[in-house]
Design a protein around this motif. Structure first.
Motif, mmCIF file in Angstrom:
data_model
loop_
_atom_site.group_PDB
_atom_site.id
_atom_site.type_symbol
_atom_site.label_atom_id
_atom_site.label_comp_id
_atom_site.label_asym_id
_atom_site.label_seq_id
_atom_site.Cartn_x
_atom_site.Cartn_y
_atom_site.Cartn_z
ATOM 1 N N MET A 1 0.783 -1.253 -0.010
ATOM 2 C CA MET A 1 -0.173 -0.162 -0.077
ATOM 3 C C MET A 1 0.858 1.113 -0.068
ATOM 4 O O MET A 1 1.807 1.281 0.882
ATOM 5 N N ALA A 2 0.618 2.091 -0.740
ATOM 6 C CA ALA A 2 1.573 3.337 -1.076
ATOM 7 C C ALA A 2 1.330 4.170 0.194
ATOM 8 O O ALA A 2 0.072 4.295 0.712
ATOM 9 N N LEU A 3 2.230 5.040 0.364
ATOM 10 C CA LEU A 3 2.362 5.896 1.579
ATOM 11 C C LEU A 3 1.379 7.110 1.114
ATOM 12 O O LEU A 3 1.386 7.562 -0.160
ATOM 13 N N THR A 4 0.781 7.625 2.409
ATOM 14 C CA THR A 4 0.106 8.863 2.152
ATOM 15 C C THR A 4 0.852 10.015 2.781
ATOM 16 O O THR A 4 0.850 9.700 4.088
ATOM 17 N N VAL A 5 1.284 10.912 2.226
ATOM 18 C CA VAL A 5 2.214 11.917 2.831
ATOM 19 C C VAL A 5 1.616 13.257 3.359
ATOM 20 O O VAL A 5 0.947 13.723 2.464
ATOM 21 N N GLU A 6 1.928 13.324 4.634
ATOM 22 C CA GLU A 6 1.279 14.619 5.291
ATOM 23 C C GLU A 6 2.315 15.760 4.556
ATOM 24 O O GLU A 6 3.428 15.697 4.656
ATOM 25 N N ASP A 7 1.728 16.998 3.928
ATOM 26 C CA ASP A 7 2.346 17.985 3.385
ATOM 27 C C ASP A 7 2.085 19.310 4.244
ATOM 28 O O ASP A 7 2.460 20.192 3.703
ATOM 29 N N GLY A 8 1.363 19.177 5.453
ATOM 30 C CA GLY A 8 1.480 20.160 5.952
ATOM 31 C C GLY A 8 -0.156 20.890 5.788
ATOM 32 O O GLY A 8 -0.509 21.915 6.535
ATOM 33 N N SER A 9 -0.796 20.369 5.064
ATOM 34 C CA SER A 9 -2.110 20.817 4.763
ATOM 35 C C SER A 9 -3.335 19.814 5.488
ATOM 36 O O SER A 9 -4.405 20.051 5.031
ATOM 37 N N GLY A 10 -2.913 18.984 6.371
ATOM 38 C CA GLY A 10 -4.035 18.261 7.173
ATOM 39 C C GLY A 10 -4.457 17.249 6.059
ATOM 40 O O GLY A 10 -5.769 16.903 6.176
ATOM 41 N N VAL A 11 -3.590 16.412 5.188
ATOM 42 C CA VAL A 11 -3.856 15.300 4.536
ATOM 43 C C VAL A 11 -4.752 14.148 5.474
ATOM 44 O O VAL A 11 -4.165 13.552 6.210
ATOM 45 N N ASN A 13 -5.755 10.612 6.488
ATOM 46 C CA ASN A 13 -5.193 9.289 6.427
ATOM 47 C C ASN A 13 -3.697 9.306 6.198
ATOM 48 O O ASN A 13 -3.252 8.268 5.636
ATOM 49 N N ALA A 14 -3.147 10.516 6.503
ATOM 50 C CA ALA A 14 -1.552 10.414 6.182
ATOM 51 C C ALA A 14 -0.901 9.386 6.959
ATOM 52 O O ALA A 14 -1.237 9.250 8.270
ATOM 53 N N ASP A 15 0.233 8.578 6.602
ATOM 54 C CA ASP A 15 0.776 7.814 7.454
ATOM 55 C C ASP A 15 2.267 8.093 7.285
ATOM 56 O O ASP A 15 3.244 7.165 7.461
ATOM 57 N N SER A 16 2.814 8.994 6.681
ATOM 58 C CA SER A 16 4.261 9.514 6.300
ATOM 59 C C SER A 16 4.541 10.863 6.266
ATOM 60 O O SER A 16 3.537 11.701 5.961
ATOM 61 N N TYR A 17 5.571 11.403 6.521
ATOM 62 C CA TYR A 17 5.931 12.814 6.551
ATOM 63 C C TYR A 17 6.658 12.931 5.390
ATOM 64 O O TYR A 17 7.151 14.045 4.985
ATOM 65 N N ILE A 18 7.040 11.884 4.776
ATOM 66 C CA ILE A 18 8.119 12.071 3.575
ATOM 67 C C ILE A 18 7.841 10.850 2.545
ATOM 68 O O ILE A 18 7.487 9.908 3.197
ATOM 69 N N SER A 19 7.942 11.064 1.310
ATOM 70 C CA SER A 19 7.730 10.073 0.307
ATOM 71 C C SER A 19 8.919 9.295 0.305
ATOM 72 O O SER A 19 10.042 9.530 0.854
ATOM 73 N N LEU A 20 8.687 8.014 -0.285
ATOM 74 C CA LEU A 20 9.790 7.022 -0.441
ATOM 75 C C LEU A 20 10.927 7.456 -0.965
ATOM 76 O O LEU A 20 11.903 7.518 -0.748
ATOM 77 N N LEU A 34 17.221 3.125 2.938
ATOM 78 C CA LEU A 34 16.072 1.977 3.549
ATOM 79 C C LEU A 34 16.263 0.740 2.743
ATOM 80 O O LEU A 34 17.063 0.650 1.955
ATOM 81 N N ASN A 35 15.424 -0.301 3.281
ATOM 82 C CA ASN A 35 15.453 -1.339 2.381
ATOM 83 C C ASN A 35 15.253 -1.596 1.066
ATOM 84 O O ASN A 35 14.351 -0.594 0.503
ATOM 85 N N ALA A 36 15.780 -2.392 0.381
ATOM 86 C CA ALA A 36 15.443 -2.317 -1.221
ATOM 87 C C ALA A 36 14.267 -2.809 -1.617
ATOM 88 O O ALA A 36 13.850 -2.039 -2.785
ATOM 89 N N ASP A 37 13.494 -3.262 -0.838
ATOM 90 C CA ASP A 37 12.142 -3.707 -1.328
ATOM 91 C C ASP A 37 11.101 -2.547 -0.854
ATOM 92 O O ASP A 37 11.254 -2.128 0.228
ATOM 93 N N ASP A 38 10.586 -1.952 -2.029
ATOM 94 C CA ASP A 38 9.719 -0.743 -1.448
ATOM 95 C C ASP A 38 8.665 -0.974 -0.417
ATOM 96 O O ASP A 38 8.517 -0.128 0.241
ATOM 97 N N THR A 39 8.194 -2.173 -0.587
ATOM 98 C CA THR A 39 7.014 -2.624 0.575
ATOM 99 C C THR A 39 7.665 -2.414 1.879
ATOM 100 O O THR A 39 7.168 -1.917 2.961
ATOM 101 N N THR A 40 8.786 -3.075 2.130
ATOM 102 C CA THR A 40 9.641 -2.936 3.530
ATOM 103 C C THR A 40 9.926 -1.585 3.825
ATOM 104 O O THR A 40 9.893 -1.347 4.858
ATOM 105 N N ALA A 41 10.654 -0.809 2.630
ATOM 106 C CA ALA A 41 10.979 0.364 2.922
ATOM 107 C C ALA A 41 9.749 1.486 3.552
ATOM 108 O O ALA A 41 9.770 2.409 4.287
ATOM 109 N N GLU A 42 8.544 1.275 2.759
ATOM 110 C CA GLU A 42 7.448 1.990 3.358
ATOM 111 C C GLU A 42 7.048 1.646 4.737
ATOM 112 O O GLU A 42 6.662 2.583 5.437
#
Length: 71
Positions: A1-11, A13-20, A34-42
């Motif tokens: 599942m892709a990250l939902t990044v908080e950008d300061g606008s109150g996104v 369901n945000a679950d990260s402060y930064i994109s992968l 981070l881990n080479a596997d994107d799912t693990t890195a997320e």
């Protein structure tokens, strides 16, 4: 599942402060990654957010929007 990044606008369901991609770019100059596997890195980024959120009692100030998910 892709990250939902908080950008300061109150996104919602945000679950990260930064994109992968941005996290990898930030870590590269330090010889880190981070881990080479994107799912693990997320998951690593979500764990980092969980850690930061659990430290909220040590932060100064207040949220500007009480409805925002992350600090």
């Amino acid at each position: 599942m892709a990250l939902t990044v908080e950008d300061g606008s109150g996104v919602a369901n945000a679950d990260s402060y930064i994109s992968l991609a941005d996290a990898r770019a930030m870590l590269t100059p330090f010889g880190q990654d981070l881990n080479a596997d994107d799912t693990t890195a997320e998951q690593q980024l979500r764990l980092a957010v969980d850690y930061l959120e659990n430290q909220a009692s040590f932060y100064q100030g207040i949220k500007t929007d009480e409805d925002q998910v992350l600090q």
